[in-house]
Design a protein around this motif. Structure first.
Motif, PDB file in Angstrom:
ATOM      1  N   VAL A  92      10.327  -1.313   6.231  1.00 59.07           N
ATOM      2  CA  VAL A  92       9.096  -0.555   6.053  1.00 59.07           C
ATOM      3  C   VAL A  92       7.936  -1.422   6.524  1.00 59.07           C
ATOM      4  N   SER A  93       6.892  -0.772   6.943  1.00 57.94           N
ATOM      5  CA  SER A  93       5.751  -1.502   7.484  1.00 57.94           C
ATOM      6  C   SER A  93       4.457  -0.885   6.990  1.00 57.94           C
ATOM      7  N   CYS A  94       3.410  -1.691   7.019  1.00 55.99           N
ATOM      8  CA  CYS A  94       2.087  -1.150   6.783  1.00 55.99           C
ATOM      9  C   CYS A  94       1.081  -2.010   7.508  1.00 55.99           C
TER      10      CYS A  94
ATOM     11  N   ALA B 298       7.023  -4.045  -1.075  1.00 57.84           N
ATOM     12  CA  ALA B 298       8.104  -4.561  -1.926  1.00 57.84           C
ATOM     13  C   ALA B 298       8.495  -3.506  -2.972  1.00 57.84           C
ATOM     14  N   LYS B 299       7.479  -2.842  -3.526  1.00 53.95           N
ATOM     15  CA  LYS B 299       7.779  -1.789  -4.502  1.00 53.95           C
ATOM     16  C   LYS B 299       8.529  -0.637  -3.845  1.00 53.95           C
ATOM     17  N   LYS B 300       8.082  -0.294  -2.641  1.00 55.69           N
ATOM     18  CA  LYS B 300       8.708   0.789  -1.880  1.00 55.69           C
ATOM     19  C   LYS B 300      10.211   0.543  -1.732  1.00 55.69           C
ATOM     20  N   LEU B 301      10.572  -0.711  -1.478  1.00 54.86           N
ATOM     21  CA  LEU B 301      11.988  -1.040  -1.297  1.00 54.86           C
ATOM     22  C   LEU B 301      12.641  -1.480  -2.604  1.00 54.86           C
ATOM     23  N   GLY B 302      11.848  -1.516  -3.704  1.00 52.08           N
ATOM     24  CA  GLY B 302      12.399  -1.958  -4.990  1.00 52.08           C
ATOM     25  C   GLY B 302      12.830  -3.417  -4.959  1.00 52.08           C
ATOM     26  N   LEU B 303      12.060  -4.235  -4.274  1.00 50.58           N
ATOM     27  CA  LEU B 303      12.435  -5.648  -4.112  1.00 50.58           C
ATOM     28  C   LEU B 303      11.519  -6.551  -4.922  1.00 50.58           C
ATOM     29  N   GLN B 304      12.060  -7.699  -5.321  1.00 49.99           N
ATOM     30  CA  GLN B 304      11.267  -8.794  -5.848  1.00 49.99           C
ATOM     31  C   GLN B 304      11.112  -9.804  -4.719  1.00 49.99           C
ATOM     32  N   TRP B 305      10.064 -10.617  -4.775  1.00 52.95           N
ATOM     33  CA  TRP B 305       9.871 -11.605  -3.696  1.00 52.95           C
ATOM     34  C   TRP B 305      11.029 -12.602  -3.641  1.00 52.95           C
ATOM     35  N   GLU B 306      11.696 -12.783  -4.772  1.00 51.98           N
ATOM     36  CA  GLU B 306      12.868 -13.680  -4.788  1.00 51.98           C
ATOM     37  C   GLU B 306      13.943 -13.197  -3.815  1.00 51.98           C
ATOM     38  N   ASP B 307      13.960 -11.863  -3.573  1.00 47.62           N
ATOM     39  CA  ASP B 307      15.012 -11.299  -2.720  1.00 47.62           C
ATOM     40  C   ASP B 307      14.789 -11.596  -1.241  1.00 47.62           C
TER      41      ASP B 307
END
Lengths: 600, 600
Positions: free
Chosen positions: A374-376, A506-515
């Motif tokens: 995803v991009s923005c 990150a929210k869009k992909l349900g990710l944490q920065w650790e990932d």
């Protein structure tokens, strides 16, 4: 051959030059950019240099007299675009003149050599009454079914008979694009990255895949507006504005072709293809397609897919039957340059998640892996490019790009020149340092000397001053260069927009920065920024600190990949399709995120 | 509306005309051709007519004064190209002025309506922040993957927004060629047959497949040479000769477009395609491709395959993103016209063997069936077109086209006008009759009146005279029109070449004439010739007498088939591949055949 010694601050470059070369061209070819608005046409008077010896026969030309006084002339001042090199000379670039730094080097990736264009030598049987095949069939019977344009058929009878039916056929994909003498075997391509401010081009030998030459210059559209919005406004509000913008960029392409051809003794008809990347507006403007609706919500471009147009139709002076190949875009604000940078980073093929950041006036952010991206585009404003900062400047020689309050010098400049101002990476460094020292708090408020009394080294304390009614921190007492409270606020806005965009993705992909396993910083700012400082101001999450790769000019690299290997051009379209786009202005929570992320 | 009554010999045509139309255009539109070399531009002075009433206000224009005397003016003489119709008038075409007869009608074949171009109405969703698809994708998401040129993308943003995102998309094959207002739903094509002498064009409504209008004119290249060889020589020997020849024919196309557009109130941008047939040299000259090597052995054309070129690139004023579709050829002397005539005849799909004859200066001969076809081109010389015959003329009004020595009148002319000369079919008739009466023997020798004394009706006997030292037979004592021994020899050469070519092809396929089930006669000569006479002089074998079909303008018909139905265009390439070509000049036995076949 003459020797031209170029002196710029501490640095000195020595160049071998053929007789009667224009000094402007010589400097440009060696990466020495002079401020200018006319690209060497003698109309802006900006490319001032000091030439020594200042001999009698070095009289000013009529053009130069408009810009250089008699007194200056006696000191050897000239316009570089008016000087022909006809003896050994020492050229000094005056302090005030700034050099644009264009990032050309890039992370090297192994790219298979498989260009779309190839040259095939053919020894054909001459026709007779028992073999009356037409010329085109005689040729293509050896090559399989090929599309062929009228122009190639036109030249075919002549070329075949002048060369006793032994010729080189040039084939691009499924098209016969040229037929030439058997001894003409050059085969070249170009890759170009059109930035809003700078243009970088590469000449590539398509028989080896090797880079032959590099060219960079300032985008001549600058005179019609500094950023994409003002250029789109010019297009909308001016009769023939679209043509004007297109002609400027096409003219620059032609100067590049001319430069490559001349300097490398390459026949321009042997250049068969140019791959082009750039932001979405630049891609529209090169093609002469209206960019009008990119400027306003809902920010809709006329097209985003790849486009291949005959050089003849584009008015670009490579082989007229060659092609200009424009890479695809994602949206109005995620351009072909970002698609190319994704390609250069390799993030599209990894199972692990990567983050790509290309920060300028807009920050393009891409997050994802081979499954999904995803991009923005976050409107960071110009702070990261040094604009709207009190003593801001671009990434030019003399810009303060490094700050360390614990060191004696406090700052360093690009090229170790006398300081001119502060560039984007310098601003980030200053803010980081001010936070570390407690001079700026986490809300971005700058503390007064009184508040800091006893908590701060007096060496630094005395640098806190009042400037035009606000607090400021002096970086260079001699020149008076300082950072104000307002500058810090500008940086907060910029940093807040980028960080909020990252969080939304990150929210869009349900990710944490650790990932995230890798962070790619692309573009000039990304290459010069100090990662520690970016982390310290909260632009890059702490957990990603050791995962940063500075990619260099990823866009230009992607363009070269698509030139050298057709698979990468096809890949660009797949990447375009795979990358989702999130319109931040359409997301209610963006404002909240933005407010949160403004804090350090 | 005014009434123009046109008088030509016995015939009288009445035409309704709008005010201020040019008389030249009016006559041309109604199939009344006036001799001319300038296509109505007032420079040749050939299009003389008598206009009555010869009123005072009908003053000669300056141009006319160059060609018409004061005395003639008082009789009402004018140049048709200088007259505007501003009242009812009677226009007499003077006897001397000849009318080119262009064959436009053709055997009707049922052709499925499946053109390459279609118009599709789309009601698109307007973009918003939740749907930021670019304009092109928004359109093509409804249409599947389509190639799209830069010009269409350029106009797309404007057209979409001016019409609230409801538009007509024009699709040709896999390309989006235009986007227009939703109320613009015209969809037209043209089919053109370029002859060396005449050009015939058809305007077709591609929504119904119906012919809307017909246009015919003389090929303006005539001024640079009467036949293909002299035009190729012009191309070779003249600077920019190729461009000159191309420009002439392109200009004529544009006059045709203009004519169709004006007369049928068709927006020329609604014409999206032109299919073109013609002989191989004409096909080269239209495309601007060198025809040089067609003129000399081994007669090699630059190309023979089909070609589709954007109208914009051709300089032809239909929709610029429309196409000019040129049908394929077989060889230097079997052109796209013959391929089209094969298509129109249907011989390519029959299991039975057919023979196709298109006789002019060259006779194109095709023999075969759906399994195999062979072709050749026999250099008949111009006898069949009335040239090099003492009183020869083309197929114009007043030409003796029918001869019957048993009838009282002996001959008939085209249009029943006073005789001007003898055309091709007249020559064949005369020869046939002279043979029947024993006046010419089987070797072609004309007998003297002495030899025929007592063997021939005295009515005919007295018509045998001496003329310039040779025997001759008088057809019209009043005008002195006669046929000489030399004329008979010319006919023998022409007939011998065609018949020899036919025999070579029959041998090539191991066929007897009994095996042939159908003979198609194509082109103007083929449509007017009397089959009995052609059989009698041995041009067509006796056994084929009852198998002859006069096809009409098979070439123009094939062009229309390829326009209306894409399958026929594809078929043309398969026919091209299937038709073998026999180069008669490369076959030793041709000379022997030729000598044998010269006898009647």
């Amino acid at each position: 051959m003459y020797r031209v010694s170029v002196v710029k601050g501490q640095s000195r470059v020595s160049i071998q030059v053929e007789k009667n070369r224009k000094l402007w061209d010589v400097l440009l070819e060696h990466g020495i950019f002079l401020e200018n608005f006319c690209n060497g046409h003698g109309t802006c008077g900006k490319c001032r240099v000091i030439v020594q010896p200042a001999r009698e026969h070095h009289r000013l030309t009529g053009v130069e007299r408009n810009f250089i006084s008699e007194e200056e002339a006696q000191k050897g001042y000239r316009l570089a675009c008016a000087v022909l090199v006809d003896e050994d000379m020492v050229v000094t670039v005056p302090e005030r003149d700034r050099e644009a730094v264009v990032l050309l080097s890039a992370l090297y990736r192994e790219v298979p050599l498989a260009p779309r264009v190839k040259k095939v030598k053919l020894w054909l049987k001459e026709p007779d009454l028992d073999d009356q095949r037409d010329d085109l069939k005689r040729l293509t019977d050896n090559l399989g079914s090929l599309k062929t344009g009228r122009d190639v058929i036109c030249k075919l009878p002549g070329v075949l008979r002048e060369n006793a039916f032994t010729v080189n056929a040039v084939i691009r994909k499924d098209e016969l694009v040229d037929v030439v003498r058997p001894d003409r075997d050059g085969l070249y391509g170009m890759a170009v990255d059109i930035g809003t401010t700078t243009i970088a081009g590469y000449l590539v030998d398509l028989k080896t895949g090797k880079e032959v030459d590099v060219y960079s210059s300032l985008n001549p559209q600058r005179r019609l507006g500094a950023d994409v919005i003002s250029r789109i406004n010019h297009e909308i509000t001016t009769d023939r504005g679209r043509e004007e913008l297109r002609d400027l960029i096409v003219g620059e392409f032609n100067r590049m072709v001319s430069h490559f051809s001349r300097r490398n003794k390459v026949n321009r008809d042997d250049i068969y293809e140019i791959t082009v990347v750039g932001n979405t507006t630049m891609m529209h403007m090169l093609a002469g397609i209206p960019a009008d609706h990119i400027a306003n919500a809902p920010y809709v471009p006329a097209y985003t897919r790849e486009l291949e147009v005959k050089a003849r139709e584009m008015g670009i002076d490579i082989n007229p039957d060659g092609y200009v190949v424009m890479l695809p875009m994602v949206s109005g604000y995620i351009g072909a340059d970002t698609v190319a940078a994704i390609m250069a980073s390799g993030m599209y093929e990894n199972s692990e998640v990567s983050l790509l950041l290309d920060i300028g006036t807009n920050g393009e952010i891409v997050l994802g892996n081979r499954e999904r991206m995803v991009s923005c585009s976050a409107a960071a404003g110009p702070a990261f490019e040094g604009a709207r900062i009190t003593f801001g400047t671009g990434g030019v020689v003399g810009a303060i790009s490094y700050v360390d309050l614990d060191s004696q010098e406090v700052y360093k400049t690009i090229g170790d020149e006398k300081p001119l101002g502060i560039c984007g990476s310098g601003i980030v460094d200053v803010a980081s340092e001010l936070i570390k020292k407690g001079i700026v708090d986490e809300t971005g408020r700058m503390k007064t000397a009184e508040e800091l009394q006893g908590k701060l080294d007096s060496r630094l304390l005395k640098r806190i001053v009042e400037y035009n009614g606000q607090l400021a921190f002096v970086l260079d007492p001699q020149s008076g260069i300082l950072v104000t409270q307002k500058d810090i606020r500008e940086l907060q806005l910029a940093k807040g927009a980028i960080a909020a965009g990252m969080n939304i993705l990150a929210k869009k992909l349900g990710l944490q920065w650790e990932d995230v396993r890798r962070v790619y910083l692309a573009g000039g700012f990304g290459n010069y920024i100090r990662v520690d400082s970016a982390v310290n101001i909260g632009l890059i999450p702490e957990v990603l600190k050791d995962k940063v790769v500075q990619l260099g000019n990823g866009a230009g690299m992607g363009a070269r990949m698509a030139l050298i290997c057709d698979e990468y051009f096809k890949l660009a379209s797949r990447i375009k399709d795979k990358v989702g786009y999130v319109e931040l202005s359409g997301i209610p929570e963006f404002q909240t995120e933005f407010m949160d992320q403004m804090y350090f």
